[in-house]
Design a protein around this motif. Structure first.
Motif, PDB file in Angstrom:
ATOM      1  N   MET A   8     -12.903 -14.167 101.352  1.00 39.15           N
ATOM      2  CA  MET A   8     -13.155 -15.556 101.663  1.00 39.15           C
ATOM      3  C   MET A   8     -12.175 -15.967 102.766  1.00 39.15           C
ATOM      4  N   GLU A   9     -12.629 -16.861 103.631  1.00 38.21           N
ATOM      5  CA  GLU A   9     -11.804 -17.330 104.747  1.00 38.21           C
ATOM      6  C   GLU A   9     -12.026 -18.824 104.926  1.00 38.21           C
ATOM      7  N   ILE A  10     -10.949 -19.534 105.273  1.00 45.29           N
ATOM      8  CA  ILE A  10     -11.056 -20.962 105.567  1.00 45.29           C
ATOM      9  C   ILE A  10     -10.612 -21.208 107.001  1.00 45.29           C
ATOM     10  N   TYR A  11     -11.461 -21.885 107.768  1.00 49.63           N
ATOM     11  CA  TYR A  11     -11.072 -22.394 109.083  1.00 49.63           C
ATOM     12  C   TYR A  11     -10.340 -23.691 108.792  1.00 49.63           C
ATOM     13  N   HIS A  12      -9.041 -23.692 109.000  1.00 47.26           N
ATOM     14  CA  HIS A  12      -8.167 -24.746 108.503  1.00 47.26           C
ATOM     15  C   HIS A  12      -7.406 -25.439 109.624  1.00 47.26           C
ATOM     16  N   ASN A  13      -7.288 -26.756 109.492  1.00 48.33           N
ATOM     17  CA  ASN A  13      -6.435 -27.551 110.359  1.00 48.33           C
ATOM     18  C   ASN A  13      -5.464 -28.293 109.436  1.00 48.33           C
ATOM     19  N   PRO A  14      -4.182 -27.887 109.429  1.00 46.22           N
ATOM     20  CA  PRO A  14      -3.215 -28.490 108.516  1.00 46.22           C
ATOM     21  C   PRO A  14      -3.060 -30.008 108.677  1.00 46.22           C
ATOM     22  N   ARG A  15      -3.441 -30.554 109.824  1.00 50.46           N
ATOM     23  CA  ARG A  15      -3.305 -31.993 110.058  1.00 50.46           C
ATOM     24  C   ARG A  15      -4.466 -32.793 109.486  1.00 50.46           C
ATOM     25  N   CYS A  16      -5.489 -32.102 109.006  1.00 47.96           N
ATOM     26  CA  CYS A  16      -6.697 -32.752 108.492  1.00 47.96           C
ATOM     27  C   CYS A  16      -6.641 -32.865 106.971  1.00 47.96           C
ATOM     28  N   GLN A  17      -6.792 -34.076 106.466  1.00 48.09           N
ATOM     29  CA  GLN A  17      -6.735 -34.310 105.026  1.00 48.09           C
ATOM     30  C   GLN A  17      -7.822 -33.545 104.280  1.00 48.09           C
ATOM     31  N   LYS A  18      -9.049 -33.560 104.774  1.00 48.12           N
ATOM     32  CA  LYS A  18     -10.149 -32.851 104.105  1.00 48.12           C
ATOM     33  C   LYS A  18      -9.873 -31.350 104.083  1.00 48.12           C
ATOM     34  N   SER A  19      -9.293 -30.845 105.151  1.00 47.60           N
ATOM     35  CA  SER A  19      -8.962 -29.430 105.208  1.00 47.60           C
ATOM     36  C   SER A  19      -7.877 -29.089 104.185  1.00 47.60           C
ATOM     37  N   ASP A  21      -8.924 -14.924  96.208  1.00 45.66           N
ATOM     38  CA  ASP A  21      -8.294 -14.366  97.403  1.00 45.66           C
ATOM     39  C   ASP A  21      -8.984 -14.920  98.635  1.00 45.66           C
ATOM     40  N   PHE A  22      -8.189 -15.407  99.576  1.00 47.16           N
ATOM     41  CA  PHE A  22      -8.758 -15.936 100.810  1.00 47.16           C
ATOM     42  C   PHE A  22      -7.726 -15.837 101.923  1.00 47.16           C
ATOM     43  N   GLU A  23      -8.224 -15.918 103.137  1.00 44.67           N
ATOM     44  CA  GLU A  23      -7.372 -15.933 104.317  1.00 44.67           C
ATOM     45  C   GLU A  23      -7.481 -17.300 104.980  1.00 44.67           C
ATOM     46  N   ILE A  24      -6.379 -17.747 105.537  1.00 40.94           N
ATOM     47  CA  ILE A  24      -6.358 -19.013 106.267  1.00 40.94           C
ATOM     48  C   ILE A  24      -6.409 -18.700 107.759  1.00 40.94           C
ATOM     49  N   ARG A  25      -7.351 -19.299 108.426  1.00 43.29           N
ATOM     50  CA  ARG A  25      -7.433 -19.173 109.880  1.00 43.29           C
ATOM     51  C   ARG A  25      -7.198 -20.556 110.481  1.00 43.29           C
ATOM     52  N   LYS A  26      -6.059 -20.713 111.118  1.00 47.79           N
ATOM     53  CA  LYS A  26      -5.776 -21.961 111.826  1.00 47.79           C
ATOM     54  C   LYS A  26      -6.534 -21.884 113.148  1.00 47.79           C
ATOM     55  N   TYR A  27      -7.773 -22.354 113.092  1.00 48.72           N
ATOM     56  CA  TYR A  27      -8.705 -22.129 114.191  1.00 48.72           C
ATOM     57  C   TYR A  27      -8.308 -22.815 115.493  1.00 48.72           C
ATOM     58  N   LEU A  28      -7.407 -23.781 115.445  1.00 41.39           N
ATOM     59  CA  LEU A  28      -6.939 -24.391 116.697  1.00 41.39           C
ATOM     60  C   LEU A  28      -5.957 -23.461 117.400  1.00 41.39           C
ATOM     61  N   ASP A  29      -5.208 -22.669 116.617  1.00 40.11           N
ATOM     62  CA  ASP A  29      -4.271 -21.693 117.181  1.00 40.11           C
ATOM     63  C   ASP A  29      -4.966 -20.371 117.481  1.00 40.11           C
ATOM     64  N   ASP A  30      -5.996 -20.053 116.713  1.00 42.69           N
ATOM     65  CA  ASP A  30      -6.741 -18.799 116.838  1.00 42.69           C
ATOM     66  C   ASP A  30      -8.234 -19.126 116.871  1.00 42.69           C
ATOM     67  N   ILE A  76     -15.851 -19.577 104.465  1.00 43.92           N
ATOM     68  CA  ILE A  76     -16.814 -18.491 104.622  1.00 43.92           C
ATOM     69  C   ILE A  76     -16.605 -17.488 103.490  1.00 43.92           C
ATOM     70  N   HIS A  77     -17.715 -17.104 102.888  1.00 43.59           N
ATOM     71  CA  HIS A  77     -17.662 -16.088 101.836  1.00 43.59           C
ATOM     72  C   HIS A  77     -18.890 -15.191 101.999  1.00 43.59           C
ATOM     73  N   GLY A  78     -18.649 -13.969 102.426  1.00 39.94           N
ATOM     74  CA  GLY A  78     -19.761 -13.045 102.620  1.00 39.94           C
ATOM     75  C   GLY A  78     -20.730 -13.561 103.665  1.00 39.94           C
TER      76      GLY A  78
END
Length: 116
Positions: free
Chosen positions: A1-12, A25-34, A94-96
């Motif tokens: 599982m993966e999350i496209y995450h923005n730490p500044r966003c409350q919903k995120s 188990d999941f991975e965090i992707r800070k999509y603004l940086d990556d 995202i999951h599968g």
């Protein structure tokens, strides 16, 4: 599982908390940086089963100033999101072969049920 995450966003942050509490188990992707590539965005859109325009944050100032009222095709909207990742709606989990937008954050629970 993966999350496209923005730490500044409350919903995120709320969606991230649900994932953390689920002990999944999941991975965090800070999509603004990556930022995702064009190919990655196309895959995410397919998993979400939505058109590119539905993934664009239309209330962002950047959208209002540069893109509001423009008629672009799907590929061009994907190019816009690749160029300006802050226009991508967040968070995305995202999951599968499935994905959800965490608005509201509880949407992620549909993916967590599949884990059981």
């Amino acid at each position: 599982m993966e999350i496209y995450h923005n730490p500044r966003c409350q919903k995120s942050r709320q969606t991230l908390k649900i994932l953390q509490e689920s002990k999944t188990d999941f991975e965090i992707r800070k999509y603004l940086d990556d930022p995702p590539s064009k190919d990655e965005l196309q895959q995410v859109l397919a998993k979400l089963d939505i058109k590119p325009m539905a993934l664009i944050r239309q209330n962002e100032d950047l959208f209002k100033k540069e893109y509001k009222g423009k008629v672009l095709n799907d590929e061009e909207w994907i190019d816009v999101m690749v160029k300006h990742p802050r226009l991508i709606e967040r968070p995305i989990v995202i999951h599968g072969d499935r994905a959800v937008i965490g608005r509201p954050p509880e949407n992620v629970r549909a993916l967590l049920v599949e884990e059981d």
